[in-house]
Write an enzyme that holds these catalytic residues in place. Structure first.
Site, PDB file in Angstrom:
ATOM      1  N   LYS A  64       0.830  -1.218   0.000  1.00 18.31           N
ATOM      2  CA  LYS A  64       0.000   0.000   0.000  1.00 18.31           C
ATOM      3  C   LYS A  64       0.862   1.264   0.000  1.00 18.31           C
ATOM      4  CE  LYS A  64      -2.248  -0.938   3.785  1.00 18.31           C
ATOM      5  NZ  LYS A  64      -1.719  -2.254   4.171  1.00 18.31           N
ATOM      6  N   ARG A 122      -8.847   0.917   9.978  1.00 18.95           N
ATOM      7  CA  ARG A 122      -8.393  -0.472  10.087  1.00 18.95           C
ATOM      8  C   ARG A 122      -9.385  -1.331  10.855  1.00 18.95           C
ATOM      9  NH1 ARG A 122      -2.662   0.205   9.593  1.00 18.95           N
ATOM     10  NH2 ARG A 122      -1.532  -1.766   9.556  1.00 18.95           N
ATOM     11  N   ARG A 176      11.363  -5.668   3.189  1.00 18.43           N
ATOM     12  CA  ARG A 176      11.006  -4.249   3.080  1.00 18.43           C
ATOM     13  C   ARG A 176      12.000  -3.333   3.819  1.00 18.43           C
ATOM     14  NH1 ARG A 176       5.076  -2.325   4.424  1.00 18.43           N
ATOM     15  NH2 ARG A 176       5.460  -3.155   6.500  1.00 18.43           N
ATOM     16  N   ARG A 192      11.771  -1.939   9.552  1.00 22.38           N
ATOM     17  CA  ARG A 192      10.833  -1.656  10.637  1.00 22.38           C
ATOM     18  C   ARG A 192      10.869  -2.743  11.700  1.00 22.38           C
ATOM     19  NH1 ARG A 192       5.335  -0.256   7.578  1.00 22.38           N
ATOM     20  NH2 ARG A 192       4.629  -1.565   9.284  1.00 22.38           N
ATOM     21  N   ARG A 217       0.395  -9.264  13.027  1.00 27.10           N
ATOM     22  CA  ARG A 217      -0.218  -8.254  12.159  1.00 27.10           C
ATOM     23  C   ARG A 217      -1.154  -8.895  11.137  1.00 27.10           C
ATOM     24  NH1 ARG A 217       4.981  -5.891   9.964  1.00 27.10           N
ATOM     25  NH2 ARG A 217       3.725  -4.618   8.589  1.00 27.10           N
TER      26      ARG A 217
END
Ligand code: ADP
Length: 269
Positions: free
Chosen positions: A44, A123, A162, A195, A206
């Site tokens: 996203k 969310r 990432r 992260r 998550r």
């Protein structure tokens, strides 16, 4: 001026009520107001960056607000923010009331003439209802809600690789979208970092939170007639090329609706 020079700075969003963006975009006749949905790792943030470069609407990510707060010193963080960061590190959702207080404090960004691309918010159903009431009250219609879809095994691979820029928050991937110089951002030369919540134990939490709390929003926005479903397989550019025409079609029909309504109003007057 290039599109990049025009990129909104997001200062008001990242730093809250007292901060002001240097330039407020003029924005088009109908600002783009978009929500991005999708499991963590579907990309996203990358899509928001690409859409922002084209549509100029500001990329408003709640995750980025929390990460910006995490870089402040201990005594600059409010107790609510410290608590929120602890949830984030574990990969759990931050409580709705904390998130909504934070978004409301940045209500001006939702009114911005340049529009917005919301990423990571809403969310939960409660957040979606609060947002709807807020937007409806001020007649701020959404253009579309994009739901990016990807099999779970691909999601885990994407999250592990990432990397994010410490300064401008641009997103890279060690193998799929590497930066030109290792560990430095192509755009601003900022340092790239992994992260904390991209570690395997947080990733699992998550993904569970997404399935339980966020996936039901797909139905919520389908019923509202706003949903655009996009497959998130392939390169970021391929995903973007699939998304843009869908968004443009939606906006064109909103534009036609708006023109028709103003014509009707003129006739009634
Ligand atoms: P992801 O890549 O998992 O989609 P984000 O950058 O959007 O991550 O958010 C990182 C973390 O920040 C989430 O795992 C959660 O702890 C917290 N967070 C961000 N937005 C919200 C929200 N709207 N509601 C609850 N928690 C949130």
């Amino acid at each position: 001026m290039s599109v990049m020079d025009n990129k909104p700075t997001r200062v008001a969003w990242l730093h809250g009520a007292s901060a002001r963006c240097e330039t407020i975009p003029k924005g088009p006749f109908l600002p783009w107001r978009i929500i991005l949905l999708g499991a963590p790792g579907v990309g996203k943030g990358t899509q928001a960056d690409l859409l922002n470069a084209r549509l100029l609407a500001c990329h408003l990510s709640t995750g980025d607000v929390f990460r910006a707060a995490a870089t402040r010193s201990d005594d600059e963080q409010t107790p609510a923010m410290k608590e929120a960061l602890a949830y984030m590190r574990r990969g759990e959702l931050v409580p709705d009331s904390t998130v909504w207080d934070m978004v409301q404090e940045r209500g001006a960004c939702l009114h911005c003439a340049g529009g917005f691309i919301l990423d990571g918010f809403p969310r939960t159903r409660a957040q979606a209802v609060s947002l709807k009431q807020f937007l409806d009250k001020d007649g701020l219609g959404l253009t579309a809600v994009v739901s990016y879809e990807l099999p779970a095994c691909e999601i885990v691979a994407r999250l592990g690789g990432r990397r994010t820029c410490e300064t401008c928050k641009a997103v890279y991937h060690t193998t799929e979208r590497p930066s030109k110089v290792e560990a430095r951002c192509d755009r601003c030369d900022g340092k790239l970092f992994q992260r904390e919540d991209d570690r395997p134990e947080s990733i699992e939490v998550r993904l569970e939170a997404y399935e339980r709390s966020t996936a039901p929003l797909i139905e919520f926005y389908r019923k509202a007639g706003l949903l655009v479903q996009v497959s998130a397989t392939g390169t970021p550019e391929e995903i973007y090329d699939r998304t843009l025409p869908e968004l443009e079609t939606r906006r064109l029909s909103l534009f036609a609706e708006r023109m028709w309504m103003s014509e009707e109003n003129r006739r009634d007057a």
